[in-house]
Design a protein around this motif. Sequence first.
Motif, PDB file in Angstrom:
ATOM      1  N   SER A  33      21.736 -47.725  66.312  1.00  0.00           N
ATOM      2  CA  SER A  33      22.904 -46.978  65.851  1.00  0.00           C
ATOM      3  C   SER A  33      22.408 -45.925  64.879  1.00  0.00           C
ATOM      4  CB  SER A  33      23.901 -47.922  65.162  1.00  0.00           C
ATOM      5  OG  SER A  33      25.026 -47.202  64.681  1.00  0.00           O
ATOM      6  N   GLY A  34      22.878 -44.695  65.021  1.00  0.00           N
ATOM      7  CA  GLY A  34      22.385 -43.653  64.137  1.00  0.00           C
ATOM      8  C   GLY A  34      23.278 -42.438  64.098  1.00  0.00           C
ATOM      9  N   SER A  35      22.849 -41.458  63.318  1.00  0.00           N
ATOM     10  CA  SER A  35      23.615 -40.218  63.200  1.00  0.00           C
ATOM     11  C   SER A  35      23.729 -39.520  64.546  1.00  0.00           C
ATOM     12  CB  SER A  35      22.953 -39.300  62.176  1.00  0.00           C
ATOM     13  OG  SER A  35      21.583 -39.078  62.497  1.00  0.00           O
ATOM     14  N   PHE A  36      22.758 -39.736  65.440  1.00  0.00           N
ATOM     15  CA  PHE A  36      22.774 -39.108  66.755  1.00  0.00           C
ATOM     16  C   PHE A  36      23.648 -39.852  67.754  1.00  0.00           C
ATOM     17  CE2 PHE A  36      18.962 -41.522  65.833  1.00  0.00           C
ATOM     18  CZ  PHE A  36      18.996 -42.534  66.794  1.00  0.00           C
ATOM     19  N   TRP A  42      24.282 -48.519  70.530  1.00  0.00           N
ATOM     20  CA  TRP A  42      23.809 -48.314  71.884  1.00  0.00           C
ATOM     21  C   TRP A  42      22.766 -49.367  72.210  1.00  0.00           C
ATOM     22  CZ3 TRP A  42      25.376 -44.788  75.572  1.00  0.00           C
ATOM     23  CH2 TRP A  42      26.363 -43.907  75.144  1.00  0.00           C
ATOM     24  N   PRO A  43      22.862 -49.987  73.403  1.00  0.00           N
ATOM     25  CA  PRO A  43      21.968 -51.110  73.730  1.00  0.00           C
ATOM     26  C   PRO A  43      20.526 -50.666  73.939  1.00  0.00           C
ATOM     27  CG  PRO A  43      23.298 -50.525  75.645  1.00  0.00           C
ATOM     28  CD  PRO A  43      23.837 -49.717  74.491  1.00  0.00           C
ATOM     29  N   MET A  44      19.609 -51.542  73.539  1.00  0.00           N
ATOM     30  CA  MET A  44      18.186 -51.370  73.823  1.00  0.00           C
ATOM     31  C   MET A  44      17.788 -52.438  74.837  1.00  0.00           C
ATOM     32  SD  MET A  44      16.762 -50.627  69.951  1.00  0.00           S
ATOM     33  CE  MET A  44      15.160 -50.021  70.526  1.00  0.00           C
ATOM     34  N   THR A  45      16.820 -52.135  75.680  1.00  0.00           N
ATOM     35  CA  THR A  45      16.455 -53.051  76.750  1.00  0.00           C
ATOM     36  C   THR A  45      15.110 -53.698  76.482  1.00  0.00           C
ATOM     37  OG1 THR A  45      15.478 -51.222  77.994  1.00  0.00           O
ATOM     38  CG2 THR A  45      17.760 -51.786  78.485  1.00  0.00           C
ATOM     39  N   PRO A  46      14.976 -54.987  76.787  1.00  0.00           N
ATOM     40  CA  PRO A  46      13.674 -55.647  76.617  1.00  0.00           C
ATOM     41  C   PRO A  46      12.691 -55.148  77.661  1.00  0.00           C
ATOM     42  CG  PRO A  46      15.233 -57.141  77.652  1.00  0.00           C
ATOM     43  CD  PRO A  46      16.012 -55.915  77.266  1.00  0.00           C
TER      44      PRO A  46
END
Length: 487
Positions: A33-36, A42-46
Motif C-alpha cells: 500500500s502506498g502513495s502510488f 494491492w496483493p503481492m504474489t508468492p
Amino acid sequence: MYPSGMDYGRESGTVLIPTRFVWPYGGRIVYISGSFTGWTQWPMTPLEGCPSVFQTVCSLPPGYHEYKYVVDGEWRHDEHQPFSNSNLGIVNTVVLGRESDYLPAIVSSQMPPGSSMDVDNEAFHRVVRVSDGTLLEPFPRISEADLQMSRHRIAVFMSTHMAYELLPESGKVIALDVDLPVKQAFHILHEQGIPMAPLWDFSKGKFVGVLSALDFILIMRELGNHGSNLTEEELETHTVSAWKEAKTYLNRQLNEQQVAVSRRLVHAGPDDNIKEVALKILQNGVATVPIIHSPSEDGSYPQLLHLASLSGVLKCLCRYFRHSPGSLPVLQMPICEIPVGTWVPRIGEPNVRPLAVLSPSASLSAALNLLVQARVSSIPIVDENDSLLDVYSRSDITALAKDKSYAHINLDEMTIHQALQLGEDPHSPYGNSIQRCYMCLRSDPLHKVMEKLSKPGVRRLIIVEAGSKRVEGIISLSDIFRFLLGL
C-alpha cells in the motif's frame, strides 16, 4: 500495475518506470500500500518455489513515493530499505529520477494477449534477489578465469574470420540517390521492408552516408513542431541531401552543449575481420556497416556488397561454437547471472538507470520523443498489469508511408496502438500472426539468447516473467557483444 484512481500518464504519455517490490520475510497474505496506490491495498504474489517471498511490479512516474506492507493484517515496513516518519507512522520511501535518466527499451486491451509474440513457457526456477542482498536458489557462477578464457576464444575467432564470410549466397542491397525527394525515399524504405539504406552521390562517385528510420522520426518531429499536420508537399520540397544538411542543425539543438560535426560514412571492406566490423558498429552507435569493395587503390568505382550487422556476426559465432559449447563456459550461464542487458531495478538498488515503458494509449509523439532522447531503438508497450503487449521500434515509423498516412495524422493525437495497426496487412496470407516481439526468460542460458538474437530481423529480446509476461528487462545485440568483448 496501474492502481485505480492513480492512472499515471496512460493518456498523456508520461514515462512509467517498472519497479519491483519484494517482501522476503514470510507471511500468509501480503499486500503493498502506498502513495502510488492511493493507499489502497494491492496483493503481492508468492514466488514459485519460494513461498516465503512475495513480490509485485508497479509502474511509477518520476518523483518521491511512500509505501508500507500489510502482512497477515499487520502494517509493516522493510527495515533494510530507506524509511522515514510520516503521519502514517514509519513508511518506506523511494525516489525515481527524471524522465531524461530513463532507458526505454510496446496496443490496447482489444489486442489479443500474446499476439505476434513468442516465449518459451517451460518450467524454470526464478532467481530472486531479496532486500538484504541474499540470493535465493542461486544459479552456478562462472569463475573469472573461465570468463576471460571464453572472451579470449571469441576474440580469436572474430579476429581470424573476414567480413566476406558475412555475405549471403544470394540477396539484394538497396542504395538511394541523395537527390531523391525525402517522400520518395520514405516510400522506398516502407515498400522494401528495410529500416535503412546507404546513400549514393553521383556527383562525388561514392557512398556518402545512410538514410535510416531515425531520419524520418526526426523529420516528423520537426515538421510536427510547426503546429500543423504533415503534408505531402512539405516532404516533397526536401531532397535527402538537403535533409542531411538540416540534420546538423537539429543535432546541435538536441545536443546543446556539444559541437555538431558531420560524420563520415562508417564502412568496412570485405577483408576486414569481423571483430573490426563489430567494433565499428558498437563504437559508432550504428545498426549496420556497409561492406564496400573498390577494385582500384584510390577507392573509385566502389561496389556495395552487403550491409553487415551484429546479427550476422552473431550468427557466425553461434554456428562455429554450436557443436563445442564446452569450449565457452560462459555460454551456459543464465542471463540473470551475468552483467548484460537493462533490467527492472529492485527497490533501493543504487546507480541504476531504470527501464521505461509506455502504455498503448500513449501518444505517438511521446514514443518518438523517447526514442530520440533516450537514444534507444525500441520501447516495450505494456498493459495495466505491466505485461508485455508489443514493442514500438524506430523502424515502425516507416509504416506511416502506407496509404500516405503521414499526410493526415497528428503525432499528439495518434496513439501507439493506432500507429502499430498501420503496419498490419489485412490482406497478408499470414494474417496478423507475423512475429514482431521476441522474448526470453531470466533463467535462459546465454547460448539460447544468442541463438534467438542471431535470427534475421531480431535486434533485441524482452525479458519477461513466465506466465504473466511482466517485463523484467531488455537485452540487445549490442549488449551481447559489449559483454563478450569485455567493453
